[in-house]
Enzyme design. Structure first.
Site, PDB file in Angstrom:
ATOM      1  N   ARG A 138       0.831  -1.200   0.000  1.00 21.03           N
ATOM      2  CA  ARG A 138       0.000   0.000   0.000  1.00 21.03           C
ATOM      3  C   ARG A 138       0.862   1.245   0.000  1.00 21.03           C
ATOM      4  O   ARG A 138       1.792   1.374   0.786  1.00 21.03           O
ATOM      5  CB  ARG A 138      -0.924   0.017   1.217  1.00 21.03           C
ATOM      6  N   GLU A 154      -0.304  -3.082   9.460  1.00 20.08           N
ATOM      7  CA  GLU A 154       0.298  -1.754   9.660  1.00 20.08           C
ATOM      8  C   GLU A 154      -0.754  -0.700   9.994  1.00 20.08           C
ATOM      9  O   GLU A 154      -0.498   0.221  10.784  1.00 20.08           O
ATOM     10  CB  GLU A 154       1.085  -1.327   8.422  1.00 20.08           C
ATOM     11  N   ARG A 164      -8.367  -8.111   2.082  1.00 18.53           N
ATOM     12  CA  ARG A 164      -9.071  -7.122   2.891  1.00 18.53           C
ATOM     13  C   ARG A 164      -9.618  -5.969   2.048  1.00 18.53           C
ATOM     14  O   ARG A 164     -10.269  -5.081   2.577  1.00 18.53           O
ATOM     15  CB  ARG A 164      -8.129  -6.549   3.963  1.00 18.53           C
TER      16      ARG A 164
END
Length: 310
Positions: free
Chosen positions: A57, A97, A134
């Site tokens: 990400r 994270e 997710r």
């Protein structure tokens, strides 16, 4: 590697071991004490953790992060972070994270973790799959994750679809976003252009111009597809809408030699698409024409599997 693929197919719970099935809570201010005591993974100080170097990400949505902060403030960190030990007594975050960032903002001093000994390859693979499952990635981040899983870990699109719970056509369509021009990619990353719109402009002779028009005029995906098709029509002619190959275009300056024509015909029969070969000295070009996105998806799938098996 085979064992890793099996674990991926079992879902995220397999990544955390059997303990992931238990509710694990690191309490935040105002969080209620659980009514039952459950075995919990160990906790580690937030300061001993650091982001993973393989985090796929690039952006963390601020609104979503604030919502997670509110949830952790009330309920605590319900799911542990997956970490691996690194030098200096520190731990690198493999998965979780966002929870770590939210816990820092509250602030919490410790978070629950599951520690696993993982090499770089496993850490990257798990991090990518965790984010994909997710739905935490932007379309382009997801596309890059698929690319890395295919190129670096040897996944086929079919095996990857089973591992992350997405259809093969979804994976093939998402991978096509990597071929977008930089300006169109920026519109997708900023949320101004959907993945569906982006795939549609890919077939246009001028993807950036059509993408800008789609954003400014609020065009639907179908409208963009029609504009992309009409922009190609003058160059390609009426064309065919089926899977049969179109006639090979004639080359200015004379007919092709019989060997070239036979090779074009042979390749067209194999692919079910029109093939055009042009020679220029010792080099040349090979062009494969397609009539619709389904044909492009099928061709891309075949070429990727061929590259992987080579």
């Amino acid at each position: 590697m085979a064992d890793n693929k099996k674990r991926l197919g079992k879902g995220l719970s397999a990544l955390f071991g059997e303990a992931a099935g238990e509710p694990v809570v690191a309490q935040g201010p105002g969080a209620a004490t659980p009514a039952t005591s459950t075995p919990a993974p160990r906790t580690l100080p937030i300061a001993s953790l650091q982001p993973g170097k393989f985090q796929p990400r690039r952006r963390f949505d601020e609104e979503a992060l604030q919502a997670l902060i509110g949830s952790i403030r009330e309920q605590g960190v319900v799911q542990p972070l997956l970490v691996r030990p690194i030098e200096g007594g520190k731990y690198e975050i493999v998965a979780g994270e966002r929870r770590w960032r939210a816990a820092q903002a509250i602030p919490l001093h410790e978070v629950p973790v599951v520690i696993r000994e993982l090499d770089d390859r496993a850490a990257l693979e798990i991090g990518l799959v965790e984010n994909i499952q997710r739905a935490d990635l932007t379309p382009l981040e997801e596309a890059e994750a698929y690319r890395r899983l295919i190129e670096e870990f040897g996944h086929t699109q079919e095996a990857l679809s089973q591992a992350v719970g997405k259809s093969r056509s979804h994976i093939a369509n998402t991978l096509r976003l990597l071929y977008l021009p930089g300006g169109v990619k920026a519109l997708v990353e900023d949320g101004k252009l959907t993945a569906g719109h982006a795939r549609a402009v890919l077939t246009s002779p001028d993807p950036e111009a059509l993408a800008t028009k789609a954003v400014n005029e609020g065009l639907s995906v179908r409208e963009v597809e029609r504009l992309a098709q009409s922009a190609k029509a003058p160059a390609n002619g009426k064309g065919s809408t089926g899977a049969k190959p179109r006639p090979v275009a004639k080359i200015a300056g004379g007919a092709k030699d019989p060997d070239t024509l036979n090779l074009e015909k042979h390749l067209s029969e194999i692919l079910g698409l029109a093939v055009d070969i042009q020679f220029d000295g010792k080099g040349g070009s090979l062009t494969i024409a397609y009539d619709n996105l389904e044909q492009l998806d099928d061709l891309t799938h075949r070429l990727q599997n061929l590259a992987i098996s080579a």
